[in-house]
Design a protein around this motif. Structure first.
Motif, PDB file in Angstrom:
ATOM      1  N   LEU A   1      15.746 -13.685  -2.220  1.00 23.21           N
ATOM      2  CA  LEU A   1      15.334 -14.129  -3.555  1.00 23.21           C
ATOM      3  C   LEU A   1      15.678 -15.601  -3.776  1.00 23.21           C
ATOM      4  N   ARG A   2      16.783 -16.051  -3.227  1.00 24.45           N
ATOM      5  CA  ARG A   2      17.129 -17.474  -3.342  1.00 24.45           C
ATOM      6  C   ARG A   2      16.090 -18.338  -2.636  1.00 24.45           C
ATOM      7  N   ALA A   3      15.575 -17.854  -1.534  1.00 26.92           N
ATOM      8  CA  ALA A   3      14.570 -18.606  -0.785  1.00 26.92           C
ATOM      9  C   ALA A   3      13.204 -18.548  -1.453  1.00 26.92           C
ATOM     10  N   PHE A   4      12.898 -17.399  -2.097  1.00 25.38           N
ATOM     11  CA  PHE A   4      11.575 -17.209  -2.714  1.00 25.38           C
ATOM     12  C   PHE A   4      11.747 -16.714  -4.151  1.00 25.38           C
ATOM     13  N   PRO A   5      12.282 -17.564  -5.034  1.00 24.99           N
ATOM     14  CA  PRO A   5      12.664 -17.135  -6.388  1.00 24.99           C
ATOM     15  C   PRO A   5      11.505 -16.720  -7.294  1.00 24.99           C
ATOM     16  N   LYS A   6      10.289 -17.152  -6.996  1.00 25.04           N
ATOM     17  CA  LYS A   6       9.166 -16.829  -7.881  1.00 25.04           C
ATOM     18  C   LYS A   6       8.815 -15.343  -7.862  1.00 25.04           C
ATOM     19  N   PHE A   7       9.245 -14.639  -6.826  1.00 23.09           N
ATOM     20  CA  PHE A   7       8.918 -13.215  -6.740  1.00 23.09           C
ATOM     21  C   PHE A   7       9.524 -12.404  -7.882  1.00 23.09           C
ATOM     22  N   ILE A   8      10.615 -12.872  -8.467  1.00 21.90           N
ATOM     23  CA  ILE A   8      11.258 -12.117  -9.546  1.00 21.90           C
ATOM     24  C   ILE A   8      10.369 -12.057 -10.775  1.00 21.90           C
TER      25      ILE A   8
ATOM     26  N   THR B   1      16.601  -3.515 -14.651  1.00 19.18           N
ATOM     27  CA  THR B   1      16.449  -4.965 -14.714  1.00 19.18           C
ATOM     28  C   THR B   1      15.456  -5.448 -13.661  1.00 19.18           C
ATOM     29  N   PRO B   2      14.827  -6.600 -13.887  1.00 29.25           N
ATOM     30  CA  PRO B   2      13.939  -7.159 -12.866  1.00 29.25           C
ATOM     31  C   PRO B   2      14.644  -7.333 -11.514  1.00 29.25           C
ATOM     32  N   GLU B   3      15.923  -7.713 -11.558  1.00 32.43           N
ATOM     33  CA  GLU B   3      16.657  -7.918 -10.306  1.00 32.43           C
ATOM     34  C   GLU B   3      16.801  -6.626  -9.512  1.00 32.43           C
ATOM     35  N   ARG B   4      17.145  -5.511 -10.211  1.00 31.06           N
ATOM     36  CA  ARG B   4      17.301  -4.237  -9.516  1.00 31.06           C
ATOM     37  C   ARG B   4      15.972  -3.770  -8.933  1.00 31.06           C
ATOM     38  N   GLN B   5      14.903  -3.951  -9.707  1.00 29.34           N
ATOM     39  CA  GLN B   5      13.584  -3.569  -9.206  1.00 29.34           C
ATOM     40  C   GLN B   5      13.206  -4.393  -7.979  1.00 29.34           C
ATOM     41  N   PHE B   6      13.480  -5.683  -8.061  1.00 36.70           N
ATOM     42  CA  PHE B   6      13.161  -6.566  -6.934  1.00 36.70           C
ATOM     43  C   PHE B   6      13.957  -6.162  -5.698  1.00 36.70           C
ATOM     44  N   PHE B   7      15.259  -5.951  -5.862  1.00 34.58           N
ATOM     45  CA  PHE B   7      16.099  -5.583  -4.727  1.00 34.58           C
ATOM     46  C   PHE B   7      15.618  -4.275  -4.100  1.00 34.58           C
ATOM     47  N   ARG B   8      15.242  -3.334  -4.950  1.00 35.00           N
ATOM     48  CA  ARG B   8      14.770  -2.042  -4.455  1.00 35.00           C
ATOM     49  C   ARG B   8      13.451  -2.198  -3.687  1.00 35.00           C
ATOM     50  N   CYS B   9      12.537  -2.984  -4.250  1.00 31.51           N
ATOM     51  CA  CYS B   9      11.246  -3.237  -3.605  1.00 31.51           C
ATOM     52  C   CYS B   9      11.449  -3.879  -2.239  1.00 31.51           C
ATOM     53  N   TYR B  10      12.280  -4.902  -2.210  1.00 33.07           N
ATOM     54  CA  TYR B  10      12.561  -5.591  -0.949  1.00 33.07           C
ATOM     55  C   TYR B  10      13.185  -4.622   0.059  1.00 33.07           C
ATOM     56  N   GLY B  11      14.100  -3.788  -0.397  1.00 35.99           N
ATOM     57  CA  GLY B  11      14.777  -2.853   0.494  1.00 35.99           C
ATOM     58  C   GLY B  11      13.836  -1.824   1.094  1.00 35.99           C
TER      59      GLY B  11
ATOM     60  N   GLN C   1      25.852  -4.331   6.404  1.00 38.33           N
ATOM     61  CA  GLN C   1      25.625  -4.955   5.105  1.00 38.33           C
ATOM     62  C   GLN C   1      24.670  -4.088   4.279  1.00 38.33           C
ATOM     63  N   THR C   2      24.809  -4.148   2.966  1.00 38.83           N
ATOM     64  CA  THR C   2      23.867  -3.450   2.086  1.00 38.83           C
ATOM     65  C   THR C   2      22.569  -4.240   1.983  1.00 38.83           C
ATOM     66  N   VAL C   3      21.541  -3.583   1.501  1.00 35.61           N
ATOM     67  CA  VAL C   3      20.260  -4.254   1.269  1.00 35.61           C
ATOM     68  C   VAL C   3      20.432  -5.416   0.289  1.00 35.61           C
TER      69      VAL C   3
ATOM     70  N   TYR D   1       0.825  -1.209   0.000  1.00 37.07           N
ATOM     71  CA  TYR D   1       0.000   0.000   0.000  1.00 37.07           C
ATOM     72  C   TYR D   1       0.860   1.260   0.000  1.00 37.07           C
ATOM     73  N   ASN D   2       2.076   1.147   0.518  1.00 40.25           N
ATOM     74  CA  ASN D   2       2.941   2.313   0.685  1.00 40.25           C
ATOM     75  C   ASN D   2       3.875   2.582  -0.485  1.00 40.25           C
ATOM     76  N   ASP D   3       3.782   1.807  -1.560  1.00 39.84           N
ATOM     77  CA  ASP D   3       4.718   2.023  -2.668  1.00 39.84           C
ATOM     78  C   ASP D   3       4.062   1.678  -3.997  1.00 39.84           C
ATOM     79  N   GLY D   4       4.807   1.883  -5.080  1.00 40.86           N
ATOM     80  CA  GLY D   4       4.285   1.627  -6.419  1.00 40.86           C
ATOM     81  C   GLY D   4       4.764   0.324  -7.018  1.00 40.86           C
ATOM     82  N   TYR D   5       5.302  -0.553  -6.178  1.00 39.40           N
ATOM     83  CA  TYR D   5       5.775  -1.845  -6.668  1.00 39.40           C
ATOM     84  C   TYR D   5       4.611  -2.829  -6.782  1.00 39.40           C
ATOM     85  N   PRO D   6       4.842  -3.999  -7.346  1.00 32.64           N
ATOM     86  CA  PRO D   6       3.749  -4.967  -7.530  1.00 32.64           C
ATOM     87  C   PRO D   6       3.015  -5.274  -6.233  1.00 32.64           C
TER      88      PRO D   6
END
Length: 283
Positions: free
Chosen positions: A213-220, A229-239, A203-205, A174-179
Motif C-alpha cells: 500500500l505504501r508503494a501503491f497508495p491510490k488503491f485504498i 475500514t478501507p484499510e482492513r478491506q484492502f489488506f484482506r483483498c491483497y491477502g 510474516q502475516t499478510v 474474477y475470483n472474488d467480490g472485491y473491487p
C-alpha cells in the motif's frame, strides 16, 4: 522545445534514485517492473535453468499440465450447456491432489461443478488466455502451439506462457467480490521482491500488504467504510489475491495455520526455496 540540460539531469537523477517506499527501487525500475515485467530491464526475471524437478513442485502448473494432457488424450472436451468443464474431468483433475480445496476436503462442499474448485477453473481459463487451448462450438481443443509443446515435452515453455498469462492477463478480481481493480495483480513482481527480502521469516499478510500500500497508495481509494475500514478491506483483498490464490497456488509460500481454515488475519506465511529456483531478482 529542448529541455535544459540541468532540468533533464535532475529528472534523470530523480527517476533513477532509490525510493524507500519502493524498497530501494527507483521509479524507473518500478516502471519496468509494472509494465515490462518480463523485459530485459525488469528487476525480476525468469531463471534460464528451471528444471523438471522445480516444475514438479508448482501446484497450479501441474493442474494445467495434466489438463492439457487430458485434452491431448481425448482429442477434445465437450463443455456443459453452461460452458463449464464436465464433472468427470473436474474429478479426474482434483483427484491428482496437486492443490486441495479446504471446503471440499472437510466435506463442506462437494465437487459437482467447475465453480466448486476455483483453482481448476482459473487454470482452465488461463490456458485459453495463454493460447494453449481454444474453444470452438462448445468444445475445447489444443492449439497448434500446445500440441507442439506437448509433443516435444517443452514443459518450461508451457509454464512460461501459462505464468505470464496468469499474472498479466487473467483477471484476479474474477475470483472474488472485491473491487475490479488490479489490486495485488498490478505489481505482483513487487510482491515477489518483498517475499524474497522478508520471506525467510514467518510474516502475516498485513506485513506485506502495508508495504504494498505504501508503494501503491491510490488503491485504498477503491474501498469505502462500510462493514469494516478501507484499510482492513484492502489488506484482506491483497491477502486473498496475492497469498491465497497466487503464492500458495504456485508453491512460493507455506502457511502456518492457527485454525482449521486459512485465516489471513492471523496466519503467518514463509517463503519456500521454490521461488529462488524460478526467478532471478536484482536486489
Amino acid at each position: 522545445m529542448k529541455i535544459p540540460d540541468d532540468i533533464e539531469t535532475n529528472i534523470l537523477l530523480r527517476n533513477n534514485s532509490p525510493v524507500d517506499d519502493f524498497l530501494g527501487l527507483s521509479p524507473t525500475e518500478i516502471h519496468h517492473l509494472l509494465y515490462e515485467t518480463f523485459g530485459d530491464e525488469s528487476p525480476v526475471q525468469f531463471r534460464d535453468d528451471i528444471d523438471d524437478k522445480t516444475l514438479d513442485q508448482i501446484p497450479l502448473f501441474r493442474i494445467v499440465e495434466d489438463y492439457l494432457k487430458i485434452i491431448q488424450r481425448d482429442k477434445h472436451i465437450k463443455l456443459t450447456p453452461l460452458g463449464a468443464l464436465p464433472k468427470k474431468l473436474m474429478v479426474e483433475l482434483y483427484d491428482k491432489r496437486f492443490l486441495l480445496d479446504e471446503h471440499i476436503e472437510r466435506g463442506i462442499t462437494k465437487l459437482w461443478k467447475e465453480d466448486d474448485c476455483i483453482a481448476i477453473r482459473s487454470a482452465r481459463l488461463t490456458a485459453e488466455i495463454a493460447g494453449l487451448v481454444k474453444k470452438v462450438s462448445g468444445k475445447l481443443t489444443l492449439t497448434k502451439t500446445a500440441t507442439k509443446l506437448l509433443e516435444t515435452n517443452n514443459r518450461l515453455q508451457i509454464f512460461r506462457q501459462f505464468f505470464q498469462a496468469f499474472t498479466n492477463k487473467f483477471l484476479w478480481s474474477y475470483n472474488d467480490g472485491y473491487p475490479e481493480q488490479p489490486i495485488g495483480q498490478l505489481g505482483w513482481a513487487f510482491s515477489v521482491i518483498m517475499l524474497d527480502k522478508f520471506g525467510d521469516q514467518p510474516q502475516t499478510v498485513d506485513f506485506y500488504a502495508d508495504k504494498y500500500l505504501r508503494a501503491f497508495p491510490k488503491f485504498i481509494t477503491f474501498f469505502q467504510p462500510d462493514y469494516s475500514t478501507p484499510e482492513r478491506q484492502f489488506f484482506r483483498c491483497y491477502g486473498v489475491r496475492t497469498f491465497d490464490r497466487f503464492f500458495l497456488w504456485f508453491g512460493f509460500v507455506t502457511v502456518d495455520k492457527q485454525k482449521i481454515f486459512i485465516d489471513l488475519d492471523t496466519d503467518k506465511f514463509k517463503r519456500t526455496d521454490l521461488m529462488k529456483h524460478i526467478f532471478k531478482i536484482d536486489d
